[in-house]
Design a protein around this motif. Structure first.
Motif, PDB file in Angstrom:
ATOM      1  N   GLU A  45     -10.843  29.883  10.956  1.00  0.00           N
ATOM      2  CA  GLU A  45     -12.027  29.373  11.403  1.00  0.00           C
ATOM      3  C   GLU A  45     -13.244  29.444  10.983  1.00  0.00           C
ATOM      4  OE1 GLU A  45     -11.631  27.050  13.850  1.00  0.00           O
ATOM      5  OE2 GLU A  45      -9.257  27.635  13.821  1.00  0.00           O
ATOM      6  N   ILE A  46     -13.584  30.674  10.151  1.00  0.00           N
ATOM      7  CA  ILE A  46     -14.756  30.870   9.344  1.00  0.00           C
ATOM      8  C   ILE A  46     -15.131  29.795   8.579  1.00  0.00           C
ATOM      9  CG2 ILE A  46     -14.018  32.418   7.389  1.00  0.00           C
ATOM     10  CD1 ILE A  46     -16.404  33.610   9.773  1.00  0.00           C
ATOM     11  N   PRO A  47     -14.318  29.155   7.832  1.00  0.00           N
ATOM     12  CA  PRO A  47     -14.989  28.001   6.789  1.00  0.00           C
ATOM     13  C   PRO A  47     -15.682  26.928   7.756  1.00  0.00           C
ATOM     14  CG  PRO A  47     -12.627  28.517   6.135  1.00  0.00           C
ATOM     15  CD  PRO A  47     -13.057  29.021   7.529  1.00  0.00           C
ATOM     16  N   SER A  48     -15.293  26.828   8.888  1.00  0.00           N
ATOM     17  CA  SER A  48     -16.180  25.575   9.950  1.00  0.00           C
ATOM     18  C   SER A  48     -17.520  25.851   9.905  1.00  0.00           C
ATOM     19  CB  SER A  48     -15.295  25.573  11.044  1.00  0.00           C
ATOM     20  OG  SER A  48     -14.184  25.437  10.763  1.00  0.00           O
ATOM     21  N   PHE A  49     -17.913  27.160   9.920  1.00  0.00           N
ATOM     22  CA  PHE A  49     -19.302  27.408  10.188  1.00  0.00           C
ATOM     23  C   PHE A  49     -20.026  27.281   8.747  1.00  0.00           C
ATOM     24  CE2 PHE A  49     -17.024  29.850  13.235  1.00  0.00           C
ATOM     25  CZ  PHE A  49     -18.093  29.647  14.302  1.00  0.00           C
ATOM     26  N   LYS A  50     -21.125  26.421   8.835  1.00  0.00           N
ATOM     27  CA  LYS A  50     -21.745  25.821   7.551  1.00  0.00           C
ATOM     28  C   LYS A  50     -23.251  27.065   7.327  1.00  0.00           C
ATOM     29  CE  LYS A  50     -18.995  22.771   6.614  1.00  0.00           C
ATOM     30  NZ  LYS A  50     -17.603  23.035   6.129  1.00  0.00           N
ATOM     31  N   TYR A  51     -23.724  27.271   8.585  1.00  0.00           N
ATOM     32  CA  TYR A  51     -24.904  28.179   8.392  1.00  0.00           C
ATOM     33  C   TYR A  51     -24.534  29.591   8.759  1.00  0.00           C
ATOM     34  CZ  TYR A  51     -26.573  23.487   8.353  1.00  0.00           C
ATOM     35  OH  TYR A  51     -26.787  21.988   7.939  1.00  0.00           O
ATOM     36  N   LEU A  52     -23.563  30.080   9.304  1.00  0.00           N
ATOM     37  CA  LEU A  52     -23.385  31.294   9.701  1.00  0.00           C
ATOM     38  C   LEU A  52     -23.712  32.391   8.577  1.00  0.00           C
ATOM     39  CD1 LEU A  52     -22.484  32.912  12.089  1.00  0.00           C
ATOM     40  CD2 LEU A  52     -20.008  33.095  11.113  1.00  0.00           C
ATOM     41  N   LYS A  53     -24.759  33.409   8.863  1.00  0.00           N
ATOM     42  CA  LYS A  53     -24.958  34.409   7.954  1.00  0.00           C
ATOM     43  C   LYS A  53     -24.548  35.790   8.394  1.00  0.00           C
ATOM     44  CE  LYS A  53     -29.116  32.166   6.192  1.00  0.00           C
ATOM     45  NZ  LYS A  53     -30.666  32.284   5.875  1.00  0.00           N
ATOM     46  N   ARG A  54     -24.443  35.933   9.707  1.00  0.00           N
ATOM     47  CA  ARG A  54     -24.181  37.326  10.358  1.00  0.00           C
ATOM     48  C   ARG A  54     -23.035  37.200  11.358  1.00  0.00           C
ATOM     49  NH1 ARG A  54     -29.321  36.955   9.508  1.00  0.00           N
ATOM     50  NH2 ARG A  54     -30.193  38.448   8.189  1.00  0.00           N
ATOM     51  N   LEU A  55     -22.004  38.083  11.265  1.00  0.00           N
ATOM     52  CA  LEU A  55     -20.955  37.870  12.172  1.00  0.00           C
ATOM     53  C   LEU A  55     -20.645  39.316  12.519  1.00  0.00           C
ATOM     54  CD1 LEU A  55     -18.738  36.472  13.841  1.00  0.00           C
ATOM     55  CD2 LEU A  55     -17.355  36.540  11.973  1.00  0.00           C
ATOM     56  N   ARG A  89     -12.707  38.090   1.981  1.00  0.00           N
ATOM     57  CA  ARG A  89     -11.984  36.430   2.273  1.00  0.00           C
ATOM     58  C   ARG A  89     -13.130  35.930   2.908  1.00  0.00           C
ATOM     59  NH1 ARG A  89      -9.916  33.545  -0.305  1.00  0.00           N
ATOM     60  NH2 ARG A  89      -8.666  32.525   1.455  1.00  0.00           N
ATOM     61  N   ALA A  90     -13.586  36.544   4.088  1.00  0.00           N
ATOM     62  CA  ALA A  90     -14.423  35.654   4.967  1.00  0.00           C
ATOM     63  C   ALA A  90     -15.694  35.000   4.228  1.00  0.00           C
ATOM     64  CB  ALA A  90     -14.882  36.380   6.131  1.00  0.00           C
ATOM     65  N   LYS A  91     -16.028  36.184   3.371  1.00  0.00           N
ATOM     66  CA  LYS A  91     -17.299  35.936   2.619  1.00  0.00           C
ATOM     67  C   LYS A  91     -17.091  34.679   1.753  1.00  0.00           C
ATOM     68  CE  LYS A  91     -19.779  40.009   3.405  1.00  0.00           C
ATOM     69  NZ  LYS A  91     -20.601  41.159   2.704  1.00  0.00           N
ATOM     70  N   GLU A  92     -15.759  34.766   0.998  1.00  0.00           N
ATOM     71  CA  GLU A  92     -15.498  33.579  -0.024  1.00  0.00           C
ATOM     72  C   GLU A  92     -15.300  32.401   0.762  1.00  0.00           C
ATOM     73  OE1 GLU A  92     -11.829  34.763  -1.797  1.00  0.00           O
ATOM     74  OE2 GLU A  92     -12.480  36.623  -2.531  1.00  0.00           O
ATOM     75  N   THR A  96     -22.426  30.918   3.117  1.00  0.00           N
ATOM     76  CA  THR A  96     -23.563  31.484   3.732  1.00  0.00           C
ATOM     77  C   THR A  96     -23.627  32.801   4.381  1.00  0.00           C
ATOM     78  OG1 THR A  96     -23.108  30.264   5.698  1.00  0.00           O
ATOM     79  CG2 THR A  96     -24.360  29.279   4.001  1.00  0.00           C
ATOM     80  N   LEU A  97     -22.282  33.476   4.490  1.00  0.00           N
ATOM     81  CA  LEU A  97     -21.989  34.765   5.221  1.00  0.00           C
ATOM     82  C   LEU A  97     -22.405  35.763   4.505  1.00  0.00           C
ATOM     83  CD1 LEU A  97     -20.751  35.668   8.041  1.00  0.00           C
ATOM     84  CD2 LEU A  97     -18.543  35.900   6.847  1.00  0.00           C
ATOM     85  N   VAL A  98     -23.331  36.556   4.715  1.00  0.00           N
ATOM     86  CA  VAL A  98     -23.889  37.606   3.976  1.00  0.00           C
ATOM     87  C   VAL A  98     -23.540  39.008   4.744  1.00  0.00           C
ATOM     88  CG1 VAL A  98     -25.792  36.441   2.894  1.00  0.00           C
ATOM     89  CG2 VAL A  98     -26.188  37.555   4.934  1.00  0.00           C
ATOM     90  N   GLU A  99     -23.238  38.879   6.100  1.00  0.00           N
ATOM     91  CA  GLU A  99     -22.919  40.311   6.830  1.00  0.00           C
ATOM     92  C   GLU A  99     -21.858  39.920   7.905  1.00  0.00           C
ATOM     93  OE1 GLU A  99     -25.459  42.911   9.950  1.00  0.00           O
ATOM     94  OE2 GLU A  99     -26.569  42.059   8.452  1.00  0.00           O
ATOM     95  N   LEU A 100     -20.707  40.823   7.587  1.00  0.00           N
ATOM     96  CA  LEU A 100     -19.686  40.897   8.760  1.00  0.00           C
ATOM     97  C   LEU A 100     -19.361  42.069   8.878  1.00  0.00           C
ATOM     98  CD1 LEU A 100     -16.421  38.483   8.483  1.00  0.00           C
ATOM     99  CD2 LEU A 100     -16.463  40.944   9.608  1.00  0.00           C
ATOM    100  N   GLU A 101     -19.869  42.657  10.188  1.00  0.00           N
ATOM    101  CA  GLU A 101     -19.399  44.045  10.482  1.00  0.00           C
ATOM    102  C   GLU A 101     -18.504  43.907  11.707  1.00  0.00           C
ATOM    103  OE1 GLU A 101     -23.271  45.427  11.568  1.00  0.00           O
ATOM    104  OE2 GLU A 101     -23.961  45.782   9.576  1.00  0.00           O
ATOM    105  N   PHE A 102     -18.121  45.035  11.831  1.00  0.00           N
ATOM    106  CA  PHE A 102     -17.028  45.417  12.962  1.00  0.00           C
ATOM    107  C   PHE A 102     -17.148  46.895  13.687  1.00  0.00           C
ATOM    108  CE2 PHE A 102     -14.818  46.889   9.360  1.00  0.00           C
ATOM    109  CZ  PHE A 102     -13.870  48.083   9.801  1.00  0.00           C
ATOM    110  N   SER A 103     -16.617  47.110  14.819  1.00  0.00           N
ATOM    111  CA  SER A 103     -16.652  48.370  15.322  1.00  0.00           C
ATOM    112  C   SER A 103     -15.007  48.304  15.915  1.00  0.00           C
ATOM    113  CB  SER A 103     -17.574  48.624  16.287  1.00  0.00           C
ATOM    114  OG  SER A 103     -17.523  48.062  17.367  1.00  0.00           O
ATOM    115  N   ARG A 104     -14.439  49.419  15.829  1.00  0.00           N
ATOM    116  CA  ARG A 104     -13.146  49.819  16.392  1.00  0.00           C
ATOM    117  C   ARG A 104     -13.327  49.790  17.891  1.00  0.00           C
ATOM    118  NH1 ARG A 104      -9.793  50.239  12.259  1.00  0.00           N
ATOM    119  NH2 ARG A 104     -10.451  51.275  10.216  1.00  0.00           N
ATOM    120  N   LEU A 105     -12.176  49.435  18.356  1.00  0.00           N
ATOM    121  CA  LEU A 105     -11.980  49.336  20.041  1.00  0.00           C
ATOM    122  C   LEU A 105     -11.988  51.049  20.107  1.00  0.00           C
ATOM    123  CD1 LEU A 105     -11.184  47.921  22.135  1.00  0.00           C
ATOM    124  CD2 LEU A 105      -9.034  48.268  21.915  1.00  0.00           C
ATOM    125  N   SER A 106     -12.690  51.525  20.848  1.00  0.00           N
ATOM    126  CA  SER A 106     -13.123  52.996  21.201  1.00  0.00           C
ATOM    127  C   SER A 106     -11.735  53.531  21.894  1.00  0.00           C
ATOM    128  CB  SER A 106     -14.102  53.264  21.955  1.00  0.00           C
ATOM    129  OG  SER A 106     -14.063  52.502  23.325  1.00  0.00           O
TER     130      SER A 106
END
Length: 115
Positions: A45-55, A89-92, A96-106
């Protein structure tokens, strides 16, 4: 955006499709997943976003895309290197994606109870 615990990958995928369709110029998206996601759904789904910078994906564990949801043991946790692969891979796929962060399920959640 916040998902209830136990949301399936299909719900996650459909939500990303709707966000992209109805908010086509979204630049920053924060999702509290409250469970597992698959790398393949995100990468599809990520390639569908044309302006997404941060996820930002909070409270989540990454499922191996090759394992079916029904066969996944309840305590399966992917390593950090798996997230690194998904992030690169998401950044490739979304230049436009420059930041993809996650936190693990506690902690694992079963229904409404915590253990």
């Amino acid at each position: 955006m916040r998902f209830p615990f136990g949301a399936t990958s299909g719900i996650f995928q459909r939500t990303l499709q709707l966000v992209c369709r109805y908010l086509p110029q979204v630049k920053s998206l924060t999702i509290t997943v409250n469970g597992f996601i698959t790398g393949d759904v995100l990468l599809h789904e990520i390639p569908s976003f044309k302006y997404l910078k941060r996820l930002h994906l909070w409270e989540t564990w990454l499922w191996d895309p090759m394992i079916k949801e029904e066969t996944l043991p309840p305590k399966k946790v992917a390593g950090v290197e798996d997230w690194e692969v998904v992030i690169s891979r998401a950044k490739e796929l979304c230049p436009t994606l420059v930041e993809l962060e996650f936190s693990r399920l506690s902690r694992l959640r079963f229904g409404y109870s915590l253990y």
